[in-house]
Write a protein that holds these residues in place. Sequence first.
Motif, PDB file in Angstrom:
ATOM      1  N   GLY A   1       9.168  83.605 -14.101  1.00  0.00           N
ATOM      2  CA  GLY A   1       7.922  82.838 -14.161  1.00  0.00           C
ATOM      3  C   GLY A   1       7.856  81.977 -15.408  1.00  0.00           C
ATOM      4  O   GLY A   1       7.420  80.822 -15.358  1.00  0.00           O
ATOM      5  N   ALA A   2       8.295  82.534 -16.533  1.00  0.00           N
ATOM      6  CA  ALA A   2       8.302  81.769 -17.784  1.00  0.00           C
ATOM      7  C   ALA A   2       9.236  80.573 -17.659  1.00  0.00           C
ATOM      8  O   ALA A   2       8.914  79.457 -18.093  1.00  0.00           O
ATOM      9  CB  ALA A   2       8.732  82.672 -18.936  1.00  0.00           C
ATOM     10  N   GLN A   3      10.387  80.800 -17.061  1.00  0.00           N
ATOM     11  CA  GLN A   3      11.344  79.710 -16.891  1.00  0.00           C
ATOM     12  C   GLN A   3      10.783  78.648 -15.945  1.00  0.00           C
ATOM     13  O   GLN A   3      10.964  77.448 -16.154  1.00  0.00           O
ATOM     14  CB  GLN A   3      12.677  80.245 -16.361  1.00  0.00           C
ATOM     15  CG  GLN A   3      13.736  79.157 -16.287  1.00  0.00           C
ATOM     16  CD  GLN A   3      15.103  79.677 -15.884  1.00  0.00           C
ATOM     17  OE1 GLN A   3      15.216  80.777 -15.364  1.00  0.00           O
ATOM     18  NE2 GLN A   3      16.129  78.882 -16.131  1.00  0.00           N
ATOM     19  N   PHE A   4      10.097  79.096 -14.912  1.00  0.00           N
ATOM     20  CA  PHE A   4       9.507  78.161 -13.947  1.00  0.00           C
ATOM     21  C   PHE A   4       8.416  77.307 -14.606  1.00  0.00           C
ATOM     22  O   PHE A   4       8.366  76.083 -14.406  1.00  0.00           O
ATOM     23  CB  PHE A   4       8.948  78.937 -12.757  1.00  0.00           C
ATOM     24  CG  PHE A   4       8.274  78.086 -11.729  1.00  0.00           C
ATOM     25  CD1 PHE A   4       8.963  77.070 -11.082  1.00  0.00           C
ATOM     26  CD2 PHE A   4       6.941  78.293 -11.398  1.00  0.00           C
ATOM     27  CE1 PHE A   4       8.339  76.271 -10.127  1.00  0.00           C
ATOM     28  CE2 PHE A   4       6.320  77.509 -10.442  1.00  0.00           C
ATOM     29  CZ  PHE A   4       7.009  76.503  -9.813  1.00  0.00           C
ATOM     30  N   VAL A   5       7.565  77.942 -15.401  1.00  0.00           N
ATOM     31  CA  VAL A   5       6.501  77.190 -16.090  1.00  0.00           C
ATOM     32  C   VAL A   5       7.123  76.147 -17.017  1.00  0.00           C
ATOM     33  O   VAL A   5       6.680  74.995 -17.072  1.00  0.00           O
ATOM     34  CB  VAL A   5       5.581  78.171 -16.856  1.00  0.00           C
ATOM     35  CG1 VAL A   5       4.643  77.421 -17.800  1.00  0.00           C
ATOM     36  CG2 VAL A   5       4.766  79.010 -15.864  1.00  0.00           C
ATOM     37  N   ASP A   6       8.186  76.533 -17.702  1.00  0.00           N
ATOM     38  CA  ASP A   6       8.891  75.602 -18.590  1.00  0.00           C
ATOM     39  C   ASP A   6       9.540  74.468 -17.779  1.00  0.00           C
ATOM     40  O   ASP A   6       9.478  73.299 -18.159  1.00  0.00           O
ATOM     41  CB  ASP A   6       9.942  76.385 -19.377  1.00  0.00           C
ATOM     42  CG  ASP A   6      10.705  75.483 -20.327  1.00  0.00           C
ATOM     43  OD1 ASP A   6      10.052  74.930 -21.222  1.00  0.00           O
ATOM     44  OD2 ASP A   6      11.935  75.333 -20.151  1.00  0.00           O
ATOM     45  N   PHE A   7      10.130  74.826 -16.656  1.00  0.00           N
ATOM     46  CA  PHE A   7      10.760  73.844 -15.760  1.00  0.00           C
ATOM     47  C   PHE A   7       9.742  72.814 -15.271  1.00  0.00           C
ATOM     48  O   PHE A   7      10.025  71.607 -15.227  1.00  0.00           O
ATOM     49  CB  PHE A   7      11.386  74.607 -14.582  1.00  0.00           C
ATOM     50  CG  PHE A   7      11.916  73.753 -13.467  1.00  0.00           C
ATOM     51  CD1 PHE A   7      13.183  73.190 -13.550  1.00  0.00           C
ATOM     52  CD2 PHE A   7      11.157  73.545 -12.316  1.00  0.00           C
ATOM     53  CE1 PHE A   7      13.682  72.412 -12.497  1.00  0.00           C
ATOM     54  CE2 PHE A   7      11.655  72.770 -11.269  1.00  0.00           C
ATOM     55  CZ  PHE A   7      12.916  72.203 -11.372  1.00  0.00           C
ATOM     56  N   LEU A   8       8.536  73.288 -14.923  1.00  0.00           N
ATOM     57  CA  LEU A   8       7.494  72.368 -14.447  1.00  0.00           C
ATOM     58  C   LEU A   8       7.080  71.403 -15.553  1.00  0.00           C
ATOM     59  O   LEU A   8       6.842  70.217 -15.299  1.00  0.00           O
ATOM     60  CB  LEU A   8       6.270  73.158 -13.963  1.00  0.00           C
ATOM     61  CG  LEU A   8       6.444  73.987 -12.694  1.00  0.00           C
ATOM     62  CD1 LEU A   8       5.168  74.767 -12.404  1.00  0.00           C
ATOM     63  CD2 LEU A   8       6.805  73.111 -11.501  1.00  0.00           C
ATOM     64  N   ALA A   9       7.036  71.905 -16.784  1.00  0.00           N
ATOM     65  CA  ALA A   9       6.567  71.074 -17.899  1.00  0.00           C
ATOM     66  C   ALA A   9       7.644  70.093 -18.364  1.00  0.00           C
ATOM     67  O   ALA A   9       7.336  69.102 -19.006  1.00  0.00           O
ATOM     68  CB  ALA A   9       6.133  71.975 -19.054  1.00  0.00           C
ATOM     69  N   THR A  10       8.900  70.374 -18.055  1.00  0.00           N
ATOM     70  CA  THR A  10       9.990  69.533 -18.561  1.00  0.00           C
ATOM     71  C   THR A  10      10.670  68.778 -17.417  1.00  0.00           C
ATOM     72  O   THR A  10      10.306  67.651 -17.101  1.00  0.00           O
ATOM     73  CB  THR A  10      11.003  70.401 -19.347  1.00  0.00           C
ATOM     74  OG1 THR A  10      11.449  71.485 -18.518  1.00  0.00           O
ATOM     75  CG2 THR A  10      10.344  70.970 -20.604  1.00  0.00           C
TER      76      THR A  10
END
Length: 247
Positions: free
Chosen positions: A19-28
């Motif tokens: 989930g943390a990686q996904f949130v970061d992926f969405l922001a970048t």
Amino acid sequence: MDTLFISDLHLDAGEPAAGAQFVDFLATRAGNAAALYILGDLFEAWVGDDDREPYRDRICDALASLAERGVACYVMHGNRDFLLRSGFAIRSGVRLIDDPIIIDLYGEQVLLTHGDALCVADRPYQLLRGVVRSARWQRRFLHLPLGLRRGLAEQARQGSQRHTRRTASQIMDVDQAAVSAAMRACAVRTLIHGHTHRPAVHRFEFDGRPARRIVLGAWHECGSVLVWGPDGFRLEELPRGTAQHCA
Ligand code: MN
């Protein structure tokens, strides 16, 4: 600009790294994309849009931020989150899309599907799928109290894990005849799907002409994305940094 395809994130509060990686992926990455397609199993389980567990809300908020940046996000049901409905779509700013669906990708007609419907050799699973995908079953399930739905989903998850352990891996893969039939029916030469967690590009022929099936990877150990631009596509692994937590 690129169009991105991901699937099988299986997001769950108990496994925060994905989930943390996904949130970061969405922001970048996703923030600079033309569009993002999520081809099923975004969540490990989804028992109704009324389940406002804070973790789920954080994921929805991150998706809504992507929408605010003007990036179109399309979400397809998987076999674990097929109860995603308009309540989820509205608060996430995404559009739910049918499984299967044909899209125009830089001039080519491409078929998108989660992939579970193509695993026709897994007869017990297909029987179960026929039941839980019926409007009648879903209506009755969604009327149960939230706590009961959560318990039933956990039971289903354990049952699915037992089934996966007991079943030969080729039985749980897509069936080549079903793939060709689906592609022929839709008059496409490219299929993109997830579900099997076996990222690859398969090239084959049917009806005497070349075709390809691109399989997206799961996000269990690292991220996986199919990046498609005007000049072609590539399947990318997204390394996961040191211990992150979905804040
Ligand atoms: Mn799946």
